[in-house]
Write an enzyme that holds these catalytic residues in place. Structure first.
Site, PDB file in Angstrom:
ATOM      1  CG  ASP A   1      -1.908   0.578   1.331  1.00  0.00           C
ATOM      2  OD1 ASP A   1      -2.936   0.061   0.773  1.00  0.00           O
ATOM      3  OD2 ASP A   1      -1.908   2.297   1.731  1.00  0.00           O
TER       4      ASP A   1
ATOM      5  CE1 TYR B   1      -4.665   7.130   1.899  1.00  0.00           C
ATOM      6  CE2 TYR B   1      -5.111   6.618  -0.006  1.00  0.00           C
ATOM      7  CZ  TYR B   1      -5.182   6.317   1.127  1.00  0.00           C
ATOM      8  OH  TYR B   1      -5.492   5.210   1.124  1.00  0.00           O
TER       9      TYR B   1
ATOM     10  CG  HIS C   1      -4.422  -3.820  -0.496  1.00  0.00           C
ATOM     11  ND1 HIS C   1      -3.665  -3.394  -1.807  1.00  0.00           N
ATOM     12  CD2 HIS C   1      -5.093  -2.303   0.552  1.00  0.00           C
ATOM     13  CE1 HIS C   1      -2.557  -2.671  -1.069  1.00  0.00           C
ATOM     14  NE2 HIS C   1      -4.026  -1.442  -0.031  1.00  0.00           N
TER      15      HIS C   1
END
Lengths: 385, 388
Positions: free
Chosen positions: A176, A307, A363
């Site tokens: 990630d 982000y 993930h």
């Protein structure tokens, strides 16, 4: 200065959490058995009830404290990390970077097998010194007090951390966002980075928009481009929100444990290889531990900012040589992961030494498929010792 | 002939709900805010704290409630769900019925100022001949209307419900008005029931509008091409931050907003500030009391989740048009300068019969709250020729 750190959440914080959970004003849900509208209300309610009534944080806190934790300040920001020494003739230092919505504790299952392979049926020669920091603004690397800390800055901080620990050269691993931190180490600090192992491949400028061409997908990669597109189409609104207005989201999620839980739960279910049954991959305790870590450290808002910082501070290459990531690289992809880039692209982008695609696992690799990850790490880094 | 009762309704929130809200506001756990430009990462904490402190200490819900209840309200059941609506009779020789549709993040509260202006123009220096019977429903899933209990509550279905409501109230022909989702519902009303809709007045052109282009249709003008390119670029970057979540995973977001009043206030007020014509100062165009009345309605009725689910439902019924298909009732459009993404007039004319297009001097997305008098005047002027 590096100080030993022990996790000890105050009773009043835990009591407040429970009382908030009991007072939850749960939004009504309907027509949402497949989670099409997002987190399913019935399952959320079941998990919230467990969290409030049955979940024992202290038990998990003790398990965390079985590892050696430290805190230090780098660039005026608090950084928490686990540092476990390897048992073997010559342990190799390995810094492991987690992602979102992860915590350092998502790596819990791989620590011992990596530090002490002999105790897990492996070879002591494969031992690693394992360093697992919490990303800035995540978990106990809080509070984050400054804007601008993106994954590139984090990589700079990791180099400082490793130097402070006496490691001039080291191996790096991540998934990630941690895969971006890790790849940046292999790009900017290739001379210090013995090797790079990632289970999410992607160009470092990806979050600012550049994706490899669809024509690069080859045999065995059928459906990947469509899968990537479907993820971007259906599941990426959270990312756009966190890239632009993380603070607007933070108010509700820092004030409502139910809201926080719903936000993270949806990703854990959608992104893991669970076939829609989240508890095939995460027990209720696993989930509640993740939620509690985000809650007690009040890190939902600052973790979401990772982000925004990536978006606002686009990646700046440190050189224009090819491959971009010069450190020897292993890519380990998982068929059920959310975004998979093609091997042909990876061969140009990384100094690619190893490429594997696992058929099971999604993930959250270190929680879902720790053995596959450990085995791949041992084999890859064996040649680089 | 069916007989379904239309029951008078007034808003009364229980004292225990007010106490619970105050308790939650007092116990709010605020996130860290980093040194940065205010509003740079979303809702600014200093502003939000001041607003929510006022919500807790200064704002008088009972006064707001009394203000709402000065307007005649009713509930009636349509398609198994109760619809709440304002119904103010016009004061004038021949009031014309008009149904005004609100959107998100607003509610019927947006229309509190404009209802009296339209119902009783003479009282505000206007002409009694311009009076309207004004009907303002709460959309299903919003305010005091019931929350849907099954998927499929699209703007098209809402238009059918509104048409049923108007029929039940005895109106054979009426005007429709709206902005935001209300513009979409109004457009569906005009499209589905052209024989009943005497005229359609909008202050927003629905984003899903896709006129037929090609074949015998005139070629795109430069302005239209620029508009389409702008929309395409926006789509390539993904829908805007709020709408993306609303349209994909609204339920996931709803849990936090339904459980945290400061979270709800941040989510709604950030959007108001972003879309109003206010240079970053929302209170300069919409009083804080009005903003908090709207937020309180979402809070007390627990409708944030059902409200934002509309974005997902609406994807099933985009406003696409076949070649040659048009909306028959005449359109009046009030173009507010602070409004986002107003298409060129010729784009709108491909589908609507544009009879009036007014460039408004100021105002943004929340025209009824920001510029109630100017909007009311444009509505009056537009409908004047269509009164019978």
């Amino acid at each position: 200065m590096i100080e030993p750190f022990r996790i000890d959440i105050a009773d009043e914080v835990l009591d407040d959490l429970k009382s908030r959970l009991r007072r939850t004003r749960l939004a009504a849900d309907f027509g949402n058995d497949g989670w099409e509208y997002g987190t399913n209300g019935a399952y959320l309610q079941e998990l919230l009830r467990y969290w409030a009534a049955d979940y024992d944080w202290r038990m998990h806190e003790r398990a965390m404290n079985d590892f050696s934790h430290f805190r230090t300040v780098i660039d005026e920001l608090p950084i928490h990390f686990i540092h476990e020494r390897g048992r073997g003739p010559k342990p190799m230092p390995l810094i492991m970077s987690h992602g979102w919505p992860w915590t350092f504790w998502d790596l819990q299952k791989v620590i011992r097998p990596l530090t002490d392979p002999a105790a897990f049926g492996g070879d002591a020669a494969d031992a690693f010194d394992v360093i697992i920091p919490s990303l800035p603004g995540f978990g106990f690397s809080t509070p984050l007090t400054r804007p601008g800390v993106n994954f590139s800055r984090t990589a700079d901080m990791w180099v400082s951390l490793m130097q402070r620990l006496g490691y001039e050269k080291f191996a790096a691993q991540g998934g990630d966002f941690g895969a971006f931190v890790t790849a940046q180490l292999g790009h900017k600090y290739a001379a210090k980075t013995l090797g790079v192992h990632v289970h999410l491949a992607g160009p470092l400028g990806m979050i600012s928009g550049n994706m490899p061409d669809a024509s690069m997908f080859g045999p065995g990669e059928e459906g990947w481009a469509a899968g990537n597109a479907a993820f971007l189409e259906q599941e990426s609104a959270y990312s756009r929100l966190q890239s632009t207005k993380p603070q607007t989201l933070a108010y509700g999620l820092n004030d409502s444990p139910a809201g926080l839980c719903a936000w993270i739960l949806e990703k854990r279910r959608r992104w893991s290889d669970c076939g829609g049954e989240i508890e095939r991959r995460f027990s209720k305790d696993d989930l509640c531990t993740t939620m509690t870590l985000y809650w007690v450290t009040q890190s939902m808002g600052t973790s979401a900012r990772f982000y925004a910082e990536a978006k606002r501070n686009p990646w700046v290459p440190s050189h224009d040589r090819q491959p971009v990531v010069e450190a020897p690289t292993a890519v380990l992809l998982f068929e059920k992961d959310i975004v998979k880039l093609p091997r042909r692209w990876a061969e140009r982008y990384y100094n690619l030494k190893r490429w594997n695609v696992a058929q099971t696992g999604g993930h959250f690799v270190p929680m879902e498929e720790p053995e596959i990850l450990v085995q791949d790490l041992r084999e890859f880094f064996r040649a680089l010792r | 002939m069916e007989h379904v009762p239309v029951t008078p309704f007034s808003v009364h929130i229980e004292g225990s709900s007010l106490d619970d809200l105050r308790r939650r506001l007092t116990a709010a756990r605020w996130p860290d805010e980093l040194a940065a430009e205010p509003w740079a990462y979303g809702a600014d904490m200093t502003t939000l704290r001041r607003m929510t402190d006022y919500w807790r200490e200064g704002f008088n819900w009972r006064a707001a409630e009394a203000g709402i209840n000065r307007l005649a309200q009713f509930k009636t059941e349509i398609n198994g769900g109760a619809i709440h609506f304002i119904h103010e009779r016009g004061v004038g020789p021949a009031p014309m019925p008009v149904i005004i549709s609100h959107g998100w993040p607003g509610s019927f509260v947006e229309m509190l100022d404009i209802v009296p202006l339209l119902a009783d123009p003479a009282r505000f220096g206007g002409d009694a001949r311009d009076a309207f019977d004004v009907i303002v429903p709460s959309m299903p899933g919003y305010g005091f209307s019931d929350r849907p209990v099954a998927p499929g509550m699209t703007p098209l279905v809402m238009a059918e419900i509104y048409a049923a409501l108007m029929a039940r109230l005895g109106y054979q022909a009426y005007g429709v008005q709206g902005g935001d989702w209300g513009a979409t519902v109004s457009t569906w009303l005009a499209r589905l029931f052209p024989e009943r809709v005497s005229g359609i007045h909008l202050n927003w052109i629905p984003g899903s509008l896709q006129p037929p282009v090609g074949g015998a249709d005139p070629a795109l003008t430069e302005a239209e091409m620029a508009f389409c390119a702008r929309m395409a670029a926006q789509a390539a970057h993904g829908a805007s931050t709020h709408t993306g979540i609303h349209a994909s995973r609204p339920q996931t977001l709803g849990y936090g907003l339904n459980d945290s009043p400061v979270g709800l206030a941040a989510w709604l007020i950030d959007k108001f500030r972003m879309l109003a014509d206010c240079d970053g100062d929302i209170e300069s165009v919409v009083p804080l009391d009005a903003l908090l009345t709207n937020v309180s309605v979402y809070w007390f009725t627990e409708t944030i989740t059902s409200a934002i689910r509309l974005y997902k439902e609406a994807q099933a019924t985009p406003l696409m048009f076949r070649a040659g298909e048009r909306i028959l009732p005449p359109l009046g459009f009030a173009s507010f300068p602070g409004e986002v993404a107003v298409p060129p007039r010729e784009w709108v004319e491909r589908v609507y019969d544009v009879q009036r297009w007014t460039e408004m001097p100021r105002g943004g997305h929340f025209a009824a709250m920001e510029q109630p008098r100017a909007l009311a005047e444009d509505i009056r002027a537009f409908f004047r020729p269509f009164r019978r």
